[in-house]
Every structure is written in structure tokens, then in C-alpha cells.
Design a protein around this motif. Structure first.
Motif, mmCIF file in Angstrom:
data_model
loop_
_atom_site.group_PDB
_atom_site.id
_atom_site.type_symbol
_atom_site.label_atom_id
_atom_site.label_comp_id
_atom_site.label_asym_id
_atom_site.label_seq_id
_atom_site.Cartn_x
_atom_site.Cartn_y
_atom_site.Cartn_z
ATOM 1 N N TRP A 21 105.160 55.125 37.812
ATOM 2 C CA TRP A 21 106.356 55.073 36.692
ATOM 3 C C TRP A 21 105.683 54.586 35.542
ATOM 4 O O TRP A 21 105.978 55.152 34.469
ATOM 5 C CB TRP A 21 107.477 54.436 37.219
ATOM 6 N N ALA A 24 103.611 57.188 34.078
ATOM 7 C CA ALA A 24 104.462 58.076 33.396
ATOM 8 C C ALA A 24 104.938 57.656 31.845
ATOM 9 O O ALA A 24 105.186 58.293 31.028
ATOM 10 C CB ALA A 24 105.675 58.421 34.219
ATOM 11 N N ARG A 28 104.231 59.735 28.713
ATOM 12 C CA ARG A 28 105.152 60.380 28.015
ATOM 13 C C ARG A 28 105.786 59.708 26.952
ATOM 14 O O ARG A 28 106.636 58.747 26.851
ATOM 15 C CB ARG A 28 106.308 60.674 29.224
ATOM 16 N N GLY A 154 112.075 61.179 33.773
ATOM 17 C CA GLY A 154 110.586 61.519 33.356
ATOM 18 C C GLY A 154 110.413 62.884 33.153
ATOM 19 O O GLY A 154 109.567 63.412 32.109
#
Length: 172
Positions: A21, A24, A28, A154
Motif C-alpha cells: 500500500w 501504491a 499514485r 487506489g
């Protein structure tokens, strides 16, 4: 399966998911630079892996001493529910990306965390499973919920992208 092995596996899975995570969030841009509410949502998602992971470690410390693991589960359940209650109202107002994640956690996460806390304090009897096994089932559901929330947040289209504008309902 031995309860200790189960909790060791759950701890490993949660800390692996937490690391993924964090990657991510780093990769992102909208999770990293989307404003304070989006960053709060990213933090809330990370708690969905951190709390069960830490709890799984604590469950292995003294599984034969009920006061130790019951205290850990009660505190973690209360902390998880409180974190969702404190963070989700602000992030739910941001955009569809955070709104969906906050909704998932409010509908499923709060009751599950509270059930974990209550069962740690007042275990009901009459089941063939031990209390630590029942807590393990609920913890597994939290892992599933955390993964679903991470996916929802996400993979959502950033609010300022052309795709997000295409997804908006048309008036007229």
C-alpha cells in the motif's frame, strides 16, 4: 492449524500488504498529492493493515494468557473503530475515490472492529471454536476488508482526470 502459525501468517500478510500500500501511495500521485482529505484516506487504509498486523503479533505473545490477548484485541478493536469514525467523515466529502473507501469502512469496518473489541471483553460460549480462533476469523475478515478498501481507493479514477469527468452523471 495451530493458532500461533495462523497469527504469524496473518501478521506477515498484513505487513506485506501495508508495504505494498505504501508503494501504491508513492506511485499514485493522486494519493500522495490529492490534498489533506485524500492523504487521510490513504492513512486510514494503511491502518487497516497496520492494526490487524500488530494485533496478530500481540496474539502470539501469550496465547495461553487470556488477559494479554483479550486486552490487545479490545484495545485494537476500539482503536480501529475510532480511527474510522474520526477520519471517514472528512474524507467522505472529498471525491468519489475517498467516498467509496470511507463508505466501505463505515458500513463494514466499524461493526467488525467493535465486534472484535466486544468479543474480547465478553466472549460468548457454546461454540466449538476457541475464542482466539473466533477472533482470528474476524481478523481475517478485516484483512479482506482492508484489501477491498485499498483496491477501491487506489484504483479509483483521480477526480481531475478526463475519465472521471466522463463518469459524471449528465444533466439534461
Amino acid at each position: 492449524m495451530d493458532v500461533g502459525q495462523f497469527y504469524a501468517a496473518v501478521a506477515g500478510i498484513n505487513f506485506t500488504l501495508l508495504g505494498l500500500w505504501w508503494v501504491a501511495v508513492t506511485e499514485r500521485r493522486q494519493l500522495r498529492e490529492g490534498g489533506p482529505r485524500v492523504r487521510r484516506m490513504a492513512y486510514t487504509v494503511s491502518l487497516q493493515f497496520l492494526i490487524p498486523g500488530a494485533l496478530s503479533l500481540l496474539a502470539q505473545v501469550a496465547p495461553d494468557i487470556a488477559a494479554v490477548w483479550r486486552t490487545a484485541f479490545a484495545l485494537a478493536g476500539a482503536l480501529g473503530a475510532a480511527s474510522i469514525l474520526m477520519l471517514s467523515p472528512a474524507v467522505a466529502r472529498e471525491n468519489e475515490m475517498t467516498r467509496r473507501g470511507a463508505r466501505l469502512l463505515r458500513i463494514f469496518g466499524i461493526p467488525l472492529y467493535l465486534l472484535i473489541a466486544v468479543y474480547a471483553l465478553i466472549p460468548f460460549q457454546g461454540m466449538s471454536l476457541t475464542p482466539l480462533q473466533i477472533e482470528g476469523i474476524m481478523l481475517s475478515l478485516l484483512v479482506f476488508l482492508g484489501a477491498q478498501t485499498a483496491w477501491t481507493v487506489g484504483m479509483a479514477t483521480p477526480p481531475d482526470s478526463p475519465q472521471a469527468l466522463d463518469d459524471q452523471p449528465r444533466v439534461g
